[in-house]
Design a protein around this motif. Structure first.
Motif, short mmCIF file in Angstrom:
data_model
loop_
_atom_site.label_atom_id
_atom_site.label_comp_id
_atom_site.label_asym_id
_atom_site.label_seq_id
_atom_site.Cartn_x
_atom_site.Cartn_y
_atom_site.Cartn_z
N ILE A 8 -11.22 -4.71 1.84
CA ILE A 8 -11.64 -3.32 2.03
C ILE A 8 -12.42 -3.18 3.34
N ALA A 56 -9.82 -3.53 6.20
CA ALA A 56 -8.90 -2.40 6.23
C ALA A 56 -9.62 -1.14 6.72
N THR A 77 0.82 -1.21 0.00
CA THR A 77 0.00 0.00 0.00
C THR A 77 0.85 1.26 0.00
N GLN A 89 -7.24 0.19 -0.30
CA GLN A 89 -6.70 0.41 1.04
C GLN A 89 -5.74 1.60 1.06
#
Length: 648
Positions: A495, A498, A420, A449
């Motif tokens: 998702i 996160a 990320t 994320q």
């Protein structure tokens, strides 16, 4: 100073420029015979008319494909990109998070078809695209990661053999079969993706060394060579993977803009940046004022070559000296340095009057270095920096990406996701706080994320559109054993997890953070296939023809199908109300109002018209007969004359 041409406008050149704006892949170059000499060849822009004809055709055009970069199936890829489809996106509320308030989208389906459906709703609205497509390595990960053709298929398409099986010419391009399908796959998708980019937009594409050369050529055609912003080298495997002669450590990412003259990029925030000095305005570090690029010298930039004067007897503080632009007794003359490497005299970065004089002893000061030499330096106060092309920190490694997924799920459910931090730097560099980001090879949704992380960091409102084919997980994989049947299930769950994690870690600053997403699934059109000529009708068809809409479709299916056709974004607020027993759907407070009930009474039509929506939609079967339908038109003419009314 440019000379006046003293001649009329070159209309052909102007037309070529216009064609290039619409179809950059159709612009090539050719020798300018009028301006060229035996000693000096001059080239000019030209149109590849064969490729232009193909871009404007729905069928594969016969003839030799003569563009510089070619492969078997290129024309078919262009046709595929331009071919219309009868598909739709069906909303899936039960798998969504915060459906009513979120502005994020997660779309399941073949990305080529999804990109076609988004052409109207998101034309020119996407500020940044990031994709991590299959690398064409031949390795069988969760993606079908090998787009090579069989020798037989390649020979058949490229015309190596005639109908009797005799060889027509020597096959000197045997390696092409390992690239042609991959190039076609990327070409058609990038053609469509370019349309969605805003004029100041950018696209980042991750890739490794097997297809990077081909990808650059494809992007040069579709996006234009002038829009190539650069290539990132990423330390994806710090411990190195041994491939024989070389232990491979790095991958690449390409960056292109939609328009290099209008592109907007942003600097990254250095949270741990340390400043060495401080004055009444705050902390700062110092940079030499001379220009480090030897292409800028007294011959090329004479206006930037002038002396400063430094007073060695007057220090502004413990570190810096007073400077001026006029000579004074006892003051030392300071010029830009001479390059030690090649002996070239450098120049300043700032002009004398327009910038240097205004900032004397404020933002530029004198300084003595360790060697005792006097320099002119600039105070640099920003905690921002431009994204670097060489990304070597361990946070950019594939291992870090895997660890992030494992941390969320408790096990390794996805192989080699992008970290990320890498995607967050791309997003921070490519977007402002309210932009849309598209990822149509979203995989485990690392980019979603990353966007949530960045929004939490800078209080941004960036929105994302994730697109992913629901590729089945291998039954022997950790993902499948954990209950995830396809990649989309992993992405959506990532998702969710996160988003919860980000909010739990920073509850005070993430109260308004959008961690939701609307799920849509690609499906066949909502409409029945009822297009028959009179002679084709039979008695058995009559029940099917009672409705032109498939029986399994809901009001929301129909509503969002209308949004796609009318070119409205899929992330705007939605509400519904009941009026005299009829369900009335209101999208974005009157952008579109729809009612799909049967036999809608005039009183309900009048209530809808009184809201004066921009658009109104009904079912064809909502009205008993043609007079009723005509009456609806008259009601809107009277109460909402500017409303566009349609039926499905």
């Amino acid at each position: 100073m440019n000379k006046m041409s003293m001649e009329s406008v070159d209309i052909v050149a102007k037309n070529i420029e216009k064609i290039g704006e619409l179809f950059p892949n159709c612009i090539t170059e050719m020798l300018d015979e009028k301006k060229s000499t035996p000693e000096n060849k001059v080239y000019k822009k030209a149109v590849n008319f064969d490729l232009l004809k193909q871009m404007l055709s729905g069928e594969v055009i016969d003839g030799d494909e003569a563009y510089e970069f070619n492969w078997v199936g290129k024309k078919a890829a262009i046709v595929e990109a331009n071919k219309p489809i009868r598909k739709t996106l069906r909303p899936c509320l039960e798998e969504s998070v915060n459906w009513d308030t979120t502005e994020n989208l997660y779309i399941e389906g073949d990305n080529l078809e999804v990109l076609k459906l988004l052409q109207e709703s998101y034309l020119g609205k996407v500020k940044m695209i990031y994709i991590d497509p299959p690398y064409n390595t031949g390795n069988d990960f969760i993606y079908r990661d090998d787009f090579s053709q069989s020798v037989e298929d390649y020979n058949d398409q490229s015309g190596v053999y005639d109908e009797e099986g005799d060889r027509l010419f020597k096959n000197t391009d045997s390696n092409g079969r390992f690239h042609s399908d991959w190039c076609s796959m990327m070409y058609s998708r990038l053609v469509l993706a370019r349309n969605l980019l805003s004029k100041d937009g950018v696209i980042f594409i991750s890739i490794d060394d097997k297809e990077v050369a081909n990808l650059i050529k494809i992007c040069d055609e579709i996006l234009g060579q002038d829009n190539f912003q650069g290539m990132f080298v990423i330390n994806a495997s710090p411990s190195a993977i041994d491939y024989g002669c070389i232990a491979k450590m790095h991958e690449y990412a390409l960056m292109y803009s939609k328009n290099s003259l209008q592109v907007k990029c942003y600097q990254l925030t250095e949270e741990d940046k340390k400043f060495d000095y401080k004055d009444e305005l705050g902390e700062f570090i110092i940079y030499p004022l001379y220009n480090g690029n030897v292409a800028f010298n007294p011959q090329t930039r004479p206006n930037l070559f002038y002396p400063f004067y430094l007073n060695p007897n007057h220090m502004l503080d413990d570190n810096f000296y007073e400077i001026g632009l006029e000579p004074k007794e006892g003051w030392i003359e300071v010029w830009p340095v001479i390059s030690k490497k090649d002996g070239i005299q450098r120049v300043w970065r700032w002009g004398k009057e327009e910038k240097a004089r205004k900032n004397l002893n404020k933002e530029i000061v004198g300084y003595k270095n360790r060697e005792g030499e006097y320099r002119i330096v600039q105070k640099y106060r920003s905690d921002k920096k431009t994204i670097r092309s060489l990304l070597v920190d361990k946070c950019f490694s594939s291992r870090r990406g895997t660890a992030e997924v494992q941390e969320l799920f408790g096990r390794k459910v996805f192989s080699f996701p992008k970290p990320t931090e890498l995607l967050q730097q791309f997003v921070e560099s490519g977007t402002s706080s309210d932009d849309i980001v598209l990822d149509f090879f979203s995989g485990s949704a690392s980019s979603a994320q990353a966007i949530m992380n960045l929004n939490a960091k800078d209080q941004g409102k960036r929105k994302y559109i994730m697109v992913q084919l629901p590729e089945p997980c291998d039954e022997n994989s950790e993902a499948y054993k954990s209950g995830y049947k396809n990649i989309c299930e992993i992405g959506k769950e990532r998702i969710r997890r996160a988003g919860r994690k980000i909010k739990e870690e920073s509850p005070l600053t993430t109260q308004d953070l959008d961690v939701g997403f609307r799920v849509f699934k690609l499906d066949d059109t909502n409409m029945q296939d009822v297009y028959y000529s009179a002679g084709d009708y039979s008695q058995g068809m009559l029940p099917m023809l009672e409705s032109n809409i498939k029986p399994d479709r809901t009001d929301l299916d129909l509503l969002f199908g209308c949004l796609l056709e009318w070119g409205l974004p899929l992330s705007l607020p939605y509400s519904s109300e009941t009026i005299e027993g009829c369900t009335v759907h209101n999208y974005n407070d009157g952008d579109l109002i729809a009612c799909f009930d049967e036999n809608i009474p005039d009183s309900v039509i009048k209530e809808i018209a009184k809201k004066q929506p921009i658009r109104a939609v009904f079912r064809d079967s909502s009205f008993v007969n043609s007079p009723s339908k005509i009456n609806v038109g008259e009601i809107f003419k009277l109460l909402a004359p500017d409303t566009r009314v349609k039926v499905i």
